[in-house]
Design a protein around this motif. Structure first.
Motif, PDB file in Angstrom:
ATOM      1  N   ALA A   1      44.697 -50.046 -16.707  1.00 57.36           N
ATOM      2  CA  ALA A   1      45.010 -51.278 -17.296  1.00 57.36           C
ATOM      3  C   ALA A   1      46.175 -51.168 -18.792  1.00 57.36           C
ATOM      4  O   ALA A   1      47.156 -51.490 -19.286  1.00 57.36           O
ATOM      5  N   ARG A   2      45.103 -50.039 -18.975  1.00 59.02           N
ATOM      6  CA  ARG A   2      44.854 -49.951 -20.528  1.00 59.02           C
ATOM      7  C   ARG A   2      46.321 -48.054 -21.308  1.00 59.02           C
ATOM      8  O   ARG A   2      46.909 -47.789 -21.282  1.00 59.02           O
ATOM      9  N   VAL A   3      46.697 -47.763 -19.297  1.00 60.32           N
ATOM     10  CA  VAL A   3      47.400 -46.175 -19.809  1.00 60.32           C
ATOM     11  C   VAL A   3      48.591 -45.493 -19.897  1.00 60.32           C
ATOM     12  O   VAL A   3      48.741 -45.496 -20.586  1.00 60.32           O
ATOM     13  N   TRP A   4      49.531 -46.927 -19.601  1.00 62.07           N
ATOM     14  CA  TRP A   4      50.764 -46.594 -20.114  1.00 62.07           C
ATOM     15  C   TRP A   4      50.684 -47.389 -21.392  1.00 62.07           C
ATOM     16  O   TRP A   4      51.573 -45.999 -21.564  1.00 62.07           O
ATOM     17  N   SER A   5      49.743 -47.828 -22.274  1.00 62.21           N
ATOM     18  CA  SER A   5      49.365 -48.337 -23.383  1.00 62.21           C
ATOM     19  C   SER A   5      49.778 -47.095 -24.119  1.00 62.21           C
ATOM     20  O   SER A   5      50.377 -46.891 -25.201  1.00 62.21           O
ATOM     21  N   ALA A   6      48.838 -45.942 -23.820  1.00 60.36           N
ATOM     22  CA  ALA A   6      48.495 -44.981 -23.985  1.00 60.36           C
ATOM     23  C   ALA A   6      49.486 -44.071 -23.925  1.00 60.36           C
ATOM     24  O   ALA A   6      49.686 -42.781 -25.210  1.00 60.36           O
ATOM     25  N   ALA A   7      49.950 -44.144 -23.215  1.00 63.49           N
ATOM     26  CA  ALA A   7      51.226 -43.228 -22.386  1.00 63.49           C
ATOM     27  C   ALA A   7      51.700 -43.385 -23.370  1.00 63.49           C
ATOM     28  O   ALA A   7      52.681 -42.286 -24.005  1.00 63.49           O
ATOM     29  N   LEU A   8      52.790 -44.680 -23.748  1.00 63.68           N
ATOM     30  CA  LEU A   8      53.680 -45.160 -24.471  1.00 63.68           C
ATOM     31  C   LEU A   8      53.543 -44.441 -26.196  1.00 63.68           C
ATOM     32  O   LEU A   8      54.140 -44.261 -26.571  1.00 63.68           O
TER      33      LEU A   8
ATOM     34  N   ALA B   1      47.846 -48.782 -29.139  1.00 62.12           N
ATOM     35  CA  ALA B   1      47.629 -47.562 -28.087  1.00 62.12           C
ATOM     36  C   ALA B   1      46.758 -47.966 -27.235  1.00 62.12           C
ATOM     37  O   ALA B   1      47.045 -47.407 -26.343  1.00 62.12           O
ATOM     38  N   ARG B   2      45.601 -48.818 -27.431  1.00 57.62           N
ATOM     39  CA  ARG B   2      44.602 -48.856 -26.178  1.00 57.62           C
ATOM     40  C   ARG B   2      44.562 -50.268 -25.790  1.00 57.62           C
ATOM     41  O   ARG B   2      43.461 -50.771 -25.477  1.00 57.62           O
ATOM     42  N   ALA B   3      44.965 -50.608 -26.034  1.00 60.25           N
ATOM     43  CA  ALA B   3      45.511 -52.263 -25.590  1.00 60.25           C
ATOM     44  C   ALA B   3      46.172 -52.187 -24.355  1.00 60.25           C
ATOM     45  O   ALA B   3      47.487 -52.130 -24.596  1.00 60.25           O
ATOM     46  N   ALA B   4      45.509 -53.471 -23.401  1.00 55.79           N
ATOM     47  CA  ALA B   4      46.929 -53.801 -22.239  1.00 55.79           C
ATOM     48  C   ALA B   4      47.812 -54.907 -22.430  1.00 55.79           C
ATOM     49  O   ALA B   4      47.100 -56.165 -21.950  1.00 55.79           O
ATOM     50  N   THR B   5      48.236 -54.387 -23.282  1.00 55.82           N
ATOM     51  CA  THR B   5      49.683 -55.670 -24.204  1.00 55.82           C
ATOM     52  C   THR B   5      50.932 -55.182 -24.675  1.00 55.82           C
ATOM     53  O   THR B   5      51.329 -53.797 -23.886  1.00 55.82           O
ATOM     54  N   PRO B   6      51.916 -55.697 -24.593  1.00 60.70           N
ATOM     55  CA  PRO B   6      52.940 -55.106 -24.430  1.00 60.70           C
ATOM     56  C   PRO B   6      53.577 -54.561 -25.547  1.00 60.70           C
ATOM     57  O   PRO B   6      54.659 -54.039 -25.813  1.00 60.70           O
TER      58      PRO B   6
END
Length: 475
Positions: free
Chosen positions: A84-91, A129-134
């Motif tokens: 759920a969070r990996v895309w936030s960290a990647a972006l 960066a570490r949250a499942a938010t937009p």
């Protein structure tokens, strides 16, 4: 090339440690993370990619891009906190490198490196960066658009930055225009119209200032002369003829077309499939409602965002005193660079101030306030802070040393407050987590080392030491 290679290695290392370390170990928290992650899982289970659903009800709070990213991660990694969070960290990693590229084009590699590190080790950006938010998605889209704008408008020759075309302050290459508006279109899919309007307002204000005759531009930013002269120059910036000419130079027709191609199909589909409910609730409830009234008791005065950023950009925010003094006293000249080309670090300061100013003013006017709303301006704050810190380390800052000493005093005070406040809070509410109070030891120790470095005349170590201290604190 060798320098760039090592900078990339350093930034990858910092991003990996700060953004990805223990990313999936903590449970989904607050209200937004479980709802966003649950919505993506529910959409994936239903096999539909258009209508956001949570507990079989329409989730109208956010557009679909975050859910698409989560669904792609779930498909590969399985449904989990990490996925759920990996895309936030990647972006966030992408935003770090976009900040580096932007600052390198304007100010050189050393400032760019520390700007990227400052961004990576600021508290509120790390939360995003570490949250499942937009939030991380939106910050990435906006920063990438600004980076493409800078790379497409400015070039660097013999250590000096210049316009690609004389007196042309907007990218002319089709690749840059399409890329910039593509990112803004994705921003609209990430969080709605603000993903397009605010970055365009930042670029537009910057262009309005820079395309005025030089004397008028200087008088506005340096605040020379009478208050009447200042207001006259402000009026000239927003004069209808000048405004429309600048707007047309931004190629709005091409931009609107590209953004529409990217974002409009989904908005049309979700409107049709929900009978207009999503459009009504999202635009009237979420956007108009949050702008005109304080929803969910998220209110605050004009002080709200300065305080929120002071905390959210910690520990680097301790340098804002010297940064602000330099800007107020000498205008843009407080950011002189070694180059004396057509452009220099003055232009960078102007762009960064437009970036921060538009974001803070817009959300100060809005009635609903949250600290995360202004996180998209953190890359600009990082560039401003790194510029001052590198100049001071090299003995080129126009701000007296006593203000740097005051900043270090603020760092020591913050560390002491963290120790005392952390001990009181944990002893009362979280006895098993009393060790958290010891986090304050890191800025205390860092401040003491920096004092020794300063007075032993080893200024060249100030930026590296502060970066290491900030990294340990965030981790």
């Amino acid at each position: 090339m060798r320098e760039t290679f090592w900078h990339v290695i350093i930034l990858l290392g910092v991003a990996t440690v700060v953004y990805f370390f223990n990313l999936g170990e903590t449970q989904l928290w607050d209200r937004d993370e479980p709802r966003n992650a649950g919505c993506a899982a529910e959409m994936l289970a239903q096999g539909q990619w258009v209508v956001p659903m949570f507990n079989d009800e329409l989730r109208h709070q956010k557009p679909v891009l975050l859910y698409w990213l989560m669904m792609s991660a779930y498909s590969i990694l399985g449904v989990s906190e990490f996925a759920a969070r990996v895309w936030s960290a990647a972006l966030a990693t992408g935003t770090t490198f976009a900040t580096y590229v932007l600052a390198r084009r304007l100010l050189g590699s050393k400032i760019a490196l520390y700007a990227a590190i400052a961004l990576s080790t600021s508290l509120m950006f790390d939360v995003a960066a570490r949250a499942a938010t937009p939030d991380s998605v939106l910050i990435f889209c906006g920063t990438m658009a600004l980076m493409i704008y800078v790379v497409g408008t400015f070039t660097r020759k013999n250590g000096e930055i210049q316009l690609f075309q004389e007196n042309v302050w907007f990218p002319q290459g089709r690749f840059y225009v399409v890329g910039m508006y593509l990112m803004l279109g994705l921003g609209v899919l990430a969080k709605g119209p603000v993903g397009f309007l605010l970055p365009m307002a930042m670029i537009g204000l910057f262009m309005l200032i820079q395309t005025l005759p030089q004397q008028s531009s200087d008088s506005v930013l340096n605040r020379r002369g009478s208050f009447l002269g200042f207001f006259v120059d402000c009026f000239r910036i927003f004069h209808p003829a000048h405004f429309l000419k600048t707007l047309w130079a931004m190629r709005p027709v091409s931009g609107a077309l590209i953004v529409s191609i990217i974002a409009l199909p989904w908005y049309i589909m979700v409107d049709q499939r929900t009978g207009g409910d999503f459009t009504r609730l999202f635009f009237l409830g979420e956007h108009f409602g949050r702008a005109t009234e304080s929803l969910e008791n998220h209110a605050g005065g004009i002080w709200f965002y300065p305080v929120a950023i002071l905390v959210g950009f910690f520990p680097w925010s301790v340098f804002w005193g010297p940064v602000a003094i330099g800007l107020l006293r000498n205008g843009r000249s407080s950011f002189d660079s070694p180059s004396r080309g057509i452009l220099d670090a003055k232009v960078s300061a102007c762009l960064m101030l437009c970036w921060v100013g538009v974001q803070v003013v817009a959300f100060t006017i809005a009635q609903t306030k949250l600290p995360s709303y202004v996180t998209p301006c953190y890359p600009a704050l990082a560039v401003l802070t790194a510029t001052y810190l590198c100049q001071f380390s090299q003995g080129r800052s126009t701000v007296e040393q006593r203000w740097f000493v005051a900043a270090l005093g603020g760092l020591l005070l913050a560390g002491l407050l963290i120790v005392i406040g952390g001990w009181w809070v944990t002893s009362k509410y979280l006895p098993s987590q009393a060790w958290l109070a010891m986090l304050g030891v890191i800025p205390l120790l860092g401040g003491a080392i920096l004092f020794y470095t300063l007075f032993s005349n080893r200024r060249q170590w100030i930026a590296p030491i502060f970066s290491v201290m900030a990294l340990f604190f965030c981790v």
